[in-house]
Design a protein around this motif. Sequence first.
Motif, mmCIF file in Angstrom:
data_model
loop_
_atom_site.group_PDB
_atom_site.id
_atom_site.type_symbol
_atom_site.label_atom_id
_atom_site.label_comp_id
_atom_site.label_asym_id
_atom_site.label_seq_id
_atom_site.Cartn_x
_atom_site.Cartn_y
_atom_site.Cartn_z
ATOM 1 N N ASP A 173 36.605 0.877 110.803
ATOM 2 C CA ASP A 173 36.527 0.943 112.268
ATOM 3 C C ASP A 173 37.787 1.565 112.849
ATOM 4 O O ASP A 173 37.732 2.314 113.829
ATOM 5 N N CYS A 174 38.901 1.216 112.237
ATOM 6 C CA CYS A 174 40.188 1.711 112.725
ATOM 7 C C CYS A 174 40.254 3.240 112.634
ATOM 8 O O CYS A 174 40.667 3.907 113.589
ATOM 9 N N LYS B 252 37.940 4.747 115.262
ATOM 10 C CA LYS B 252 38.547 4.678 116.597
ATOM 11 C C LYS B 252 39.662 5.704 116.744
ATOM 12 O O LYS B 252 39.787 6.354 117.779
ATOM 13 N N ASN C 284 38.044 9.183 117.025
ATOM 14 C CA ASN C 284 37.378 9.390 118.321
ATOM 15 C C ASN C 284 38.375 9.445 119.475
ATOM 16 O O ASN C 284 38.131 10.105 120.479
ATOM 17 N N ILE D 239 46.276 0.281 116.370
ATOM 18 C CA ILE D 239 44.815 0.177 116.517
ATOM 19 C C ILE D 239 44.289 -0.969 115.657
ATOM 20 O O ILE D 239 43.449 -1.764 116.097
#
Lengths: 200, 193
Positions: B56-57, B60, B63, B81
């Motif tokens: 996920d990090c 993120k 993005n 993050i």
Amino acid sequence: MNFETHLSEEQLDDVLIGDPGVEAAAHLKGCGVCQERVAALEGPIASFAAVSLAWSERQSATTSARVVGATGSAWPRRMSWPLAASCLLVIGFAIPMARHEERGVPAVVANGPRQAEASQPVSLSAAKVSGSTTKARVVVVATADRPVDAQIVRDNQMLRAIDRELDASVQSPSDAFGVVMAVGGRPSGRGRYAPIPSWD
Amino acid sequence: MQLALEVTMQNVQAVERSSSELDDIDALVRTYRPRLLRFVTFSIGDADLAESITQDCFLKAYNGRGNFRGDCSVNTWLTSIAVNLIRDQQRLQKFRFWRQARATAIDVSDAANFLASHESSAEARILAIERTEQVQAALENLSVNQRTIFLMRFAEDMDLADIAKTISMPINTVKTHLHRALKAVRAQVGGAR
């Protein structure tokens, strides 16, 4: 510098944290005991850092490809099912439509005025020759703009020209006997040419 | 004047380098994943959940790469993050920390075989594993904040100012957490002797 009293635990921690006071830093330079105390805690922490990094590098080596695949191609993966469904839908519509056209059913509505104008002379001449030939056939010729249909039209024209030429130039052997050939039956192909003798 | 110009140019080049680094997700993952995975894993104590958070990090980060201003290193940015993701998990109470996470607890015993050559002797490996397990055991008894700060300082080599900025805490609070963490490590290492 007083080396009889050593650094407190808090001062040692400050050294490890990287924020030693001036006095503690100066003491540490000359005090072997305090240096050993610092090293006693630095060693395990350094080992932890090295081993844990080796562990995570090993973990990453086995799973990085999966992660890269998941992050790099997320859009195509998400869109694969809708794309496949769309393709099936298009194929599902295209095949019946293609079969429909192959059967030669005229798509009159789909024809524009330009096509109708272009094929009008052909349809008229076809109507003249074939008389009451089925309307469907005429319409097919009129609506046809495909190469195969154009070839058929050209062939028909050529055959009619040959017929006219034969009619005009070749004399029938029956003319010598004054026999008149009458055409009977239907021009649709089912009728037969029956000679009708006349005895003048 | 010339020196100031050179420093400015170096900063601009560093920002451009970092930005282009963020554009290549494959290279980003290849370069930073081991460190980030270690940080998250030993922060939360759950290897499976750490994998998910690390992934996920990176998503993120990729993005939101347009928000990266270049005022810190990419590693520090990724760590911040990760800290936010760990906090989100805490808030949502979606996972249990160390004591409840035994099923996917981290076993570092094999990892010592992959250490650098200077520690590759059998004795060195055994000692390294032993020390690592002592520190690991000490971390189990810390709070999440203490563990995270300890890892930032001693695993990620971040300085106090960077840590304070990353987790939005005063430097003195950071130092307090570090003191407590070191006290726990000292007690564990001393008790094992």
